[in-house]
Design an enzyme around this catalytic site. Structure first.
Site, short mmCIF file in Angstrom:
data_model
loop_
_atom_site.label_atom_id
_atom_site.label_comp_id
_atom_site.label_asym_id
_atom_site.label_seq_id
_atom_site.Cartn_x
_atom_site.Cartn_y
_atom_site.Cartn_z
N ARG A 1 0.85 -1.19 0.00
CA ARG A 1 0.00 0.00 0.00
C ARG A 1 0.89 1.24 0.00
O ARG A 1 1.77 1.38 0.84
CB ARG A 1 -0.89 0.01 1.24
CG ARG A 1 -1.69 1.29 1.37
CD ARG A 1 -2.50 1.37 2.67
NE ARG A 1 -3.15 2.67 2.76
CZ ARG A 1 -3.16 3.45 3.84
NH1 ARG A 1 -2.57 3.06 4.95
NH2 ARG A 1 -3.77 4.61 3.81
N HIS B 1 -3.11 10.87 1.10
CA HIS B 1 -2.65 10.61 2.47
C HIS B 1 -2.15 11.94 3.05
O HIS B 1 -0.95 12.14 3.23
CB HIS B 1 -1.55 9.54 2.44
CG HIS B 1 -1.25 8.91 3.76
ND1 HIS B 1 -1.33 7.53 3.98
CD2 HIS B 1 -0.86 9.43 4.94
CE1 HIS B 1 -0.99 7.27 5.24
NE2 HIS B 1 -0.69 8.41 5.84
N GLU C 1 -7.32 8.11 6.83
CA GLU C 1 -7.59 8.68 8.15
C GLU C 1 -8.14 10.10 8.11
O GLU C 1 -7.48 11.06 8.54
CB GLU C 1 -6.30 8.65 9.00
CG GLU C 1 -5.74 7.25 9.18
CD GLU C 1 -4.58 7.18 10.17
OE1 GLU C 1 -4.26 6.08 10.60
OE2 GLU C 1 -4.01 8.24 10.52
N ASN D 1 -7.06 1.19 9.91
CA ASN D 1 -5.76 1.52 10.52
C ASN D 1 -5.93 1.41 12.03
O ASN D 1 -6.83 2.03 12.59
CB ASN D 1 -5.32 2.94 10.16
CG ASN D 1 -4.79 3.04 8.74
OD1 ASN D 1 -4.87 2.09 7.97
ND2 ASN D 1 -4.25 4.19 8.40
N TYR E 1 -3.72 0.65 15.93
CA TYR E 1 -2.44 0.52 16.64
C TYR E 1 -2.55 0.16 18.11
O TYR E 1 -1.67 -0.51 18.65
CB TYR E 1 -1.66 1.84 16.54
CG TYR E 1 -1.18 2.19 15.16
CD1 TYR E 1 0.10 1.83 14.73
CD2 TYR E 1 -1.99 2.88 14.26
CE1 TYR E 1 0.56 2.16 13.46
CE2 TYR E 1 -1.54 3.20 12.99
CZ TYR E 1 -0.28 2.84 12.58
OH TYR E 1 0.17 3.15 11.33
N GLU F 1 -3.07 -0.37 7.97
CA GLU F 1 -1.90 -0.01 8.79
C GLU F 1 -2.02 -0.68 10.14
O GLU F 1 -3.11 -0.75 10.72
CB GLU F 1 -1.81 1.51 9.06
CG GLU F 1 -1.36 2.36 7.91
CD GLU F 1 -1.26 3.84 8.26
OE1 GLU F 1 -1.04 4.17 9.45
OE2 GLU F 1 -1.42 4.66 7.35
#
Length: 476
Positions: A74, A120, A166, A306, A308, A377
């Protein structure tokens, strides 16, 4: 515990973070070039003008991907390379298009499936100066639609498209806290312009409409012949109530995800903004016109995820300030009874919590009807990593354990819980320009030596990724 045999895995990057070459081959300036030039905005005073020099090292990057065994990659396009001034009546830069055409061809020849993000965060600076960029409800969606059409036409071999990365970050960090470009905020110590109580909600709305326009063009003009798929990538943490016995904390934990993710996903999947947001924000949250809603509702072929970390969430006092964007709540690393989300990293906002990954995959799947999900991500920084020298800096066992634990949590969400995850892209292929944190924070599985000609060296985690996935992907 297994993933389907056609499961794709690989890595992710973004144009401004890795390409460099900001003055090369006719690229125009972006809002990030402008923002980085303002003293004090970037932690180490750097910018993305050289970064990893990936614009000039595509062959090296593809060889690296191949060596690591990746089946997908990506990356994002620089809009300002393709249309330097950004607008629908502005000239197209053929050199920019040619660069990405060759890159896609070379990836496919290497057996790597490209996933392309159209934007992005690096909005062409000319659009920001011309009409306020993302704040303009009429102009921005039309210019983005035009850019998307130019790109789809040039790159028919790419079958996986992401409109925006995002939008929460573009809206909140760009127009509420002022932490990211263009740096607008009500905080006059940081910016002379901005309204944190209104602008982020306007920007979020305009990004949704622009996304809808780009999807409509793809579905009507390109999908019938190219046969690809398109979606948006949304970011969000998992949440646990700070005090699970307090119904207000339980409610706040859910509301935190609604303010982060459902702000965008609810209009796309359910056709409206979340009730919790409308209740708190009132008329500061724009209303969709019927035409806008027709563009936005149903506009995802897949959900780009995405993710984390996770947080403990404590309810607020019912009287949030006008600039509040969390949903009248606070986030904590420790729960009421002293449990910790996970160990510290270099990023103040990130503590590993693999159970939260499985939790959020289930939360999203239940709310949105088990859509196909691509994890676009997932990754971690390591506390103090940038202070290490070679060879210690290559021994990122902490990152390897993060990936192993998160991938296993995802495999359980698929095989035991029925979540429909189709692919996974680790952040990131290499250390790169980490936005406002500059080069001090590293997320790469590959070490980039910025002092010595941007040379790349695989870390331990890079060499182990294939092994992690081989253990969970069914043999065809």
């Amino acid at each position: 515990m297994s993933l389907p045999s056609d499961f794709l895995w690989g890595f992710a990057t973004a144009a401004y973070q890795v390409e460099g070459a900001t003055q090369q081959d006719g690229r125009g300036p972006t809002i990030w070039d402008t923002f980085c030039a303002i003293p004090g905005k970037i932690a180490d005073g750097t910018d993305g003008s050289v970064a990893c020099d990936s614009y000039n090292r595509t062959a090296e990057d593809i060889a690296l991907l191949k060596r690591l065994g990746a089946t997908c990659y990506r990356f994002s396009l620089s809009w300002a390379r393709i249309i330097p001034l950004g607008g629908r009546n502005d000239p197209i830069n053929q050199a920019g298009i040619d660069h990405y055409v060759k890159f896609v061809d070379d990836l496919l020849e290497a057996g790597i499936t490209p996933f392309i993000t159209l934007l992005h965060w690096d909005v062409p600076d000319a659009l920001d100066k011309r009409y306020g960029g993302l704040l303009n409800r009429e102009e921005f969606p039309l210019d983005f639609e035009n850019y998307a059409r130019v790109v789809y036409k040039a790159l028919p071999k790419c079958k996986n498209w992401i409109t925006f990365n995002e939008p929460w970050c573009s809206s909140i960090l760009g127009y509420s806290t002022g932490f990211f470009a263009p740096g607008r905020t009500s905080n006059r110590a940081k910016s002379a312009v901005g309204d944190s109580s209104r602008e982020p909600w306007i920007v979020g709305h305009n990004l949704l409409v622009a996304h809808g326009r780009a999807v409509k063009v793809y579905r009507e003009e390109f999908k019938p012949t190219d046969g690809g798929q398109i979606g948006i990538t949304l970011n969000g943490d998992y949440t646990y109530p700070w005090d699970p016995e307090d119904p207000r904390d339980v409610e706040a934990a859910n509301r935190k995800i609604e303010f982060a993710i459902s702000w965008f996903a609810d209009p796309i999947y359910l056709g409206k903004y979340p009730d919790s947001m409308r209740k708190q924000l009132g008329d500061r949250l724009p209303e969709f016109t019927p035409e806008e809603l027709a563009l936005v509702k149903g506009s995802n072929d897949f959900y780009g995820m995405n993710h984390y970390t996770a947080d403990y969430v404590k309810h607020g006092d019912g009287n949030p300030p006008p600039e509040d964007f969390l949903g009248d709540l606070s986030t904590h690393a420790f729960s009421k009874k002293g449990d910790c989300i996970g160990p510290e990293t270099q990023s103040f906002w990130l503590r590993p919590n693999p159970e939260g990954f499985r939790g959020l995959l289930n939360w999203l799947s239940k709310r949105y009807g088990y859509p196909p999900i691509y994890v676009t991500e997932n990754g971690t920084s390591i506390k103090g990593e940038n202070d290490l020298q070679e060879p210690e800096i290559l021994n990122d066992v902490f990152r390897y354990n993060y990936f192993k634990d998160y991938v296993n949590a995802m495999a359980k969400a698929v095989s035991e819980d029925g979540c429909n995850v189709r692919g996974y892209m680790a952040w990131s292929l290499m250390d790169n320009f980490e936005w406002a944190e500059g080069y001090e924070t590293r997320f790469g599985v590959t070490y980039v030596n910025y002092e010595d000609g941007q040379q790349r060296k695989e870390k331990y985690s890079a060499k182990k990724m294939k092994e992690i996935f081989d253990a969970v992907i069914e043999k065809a």
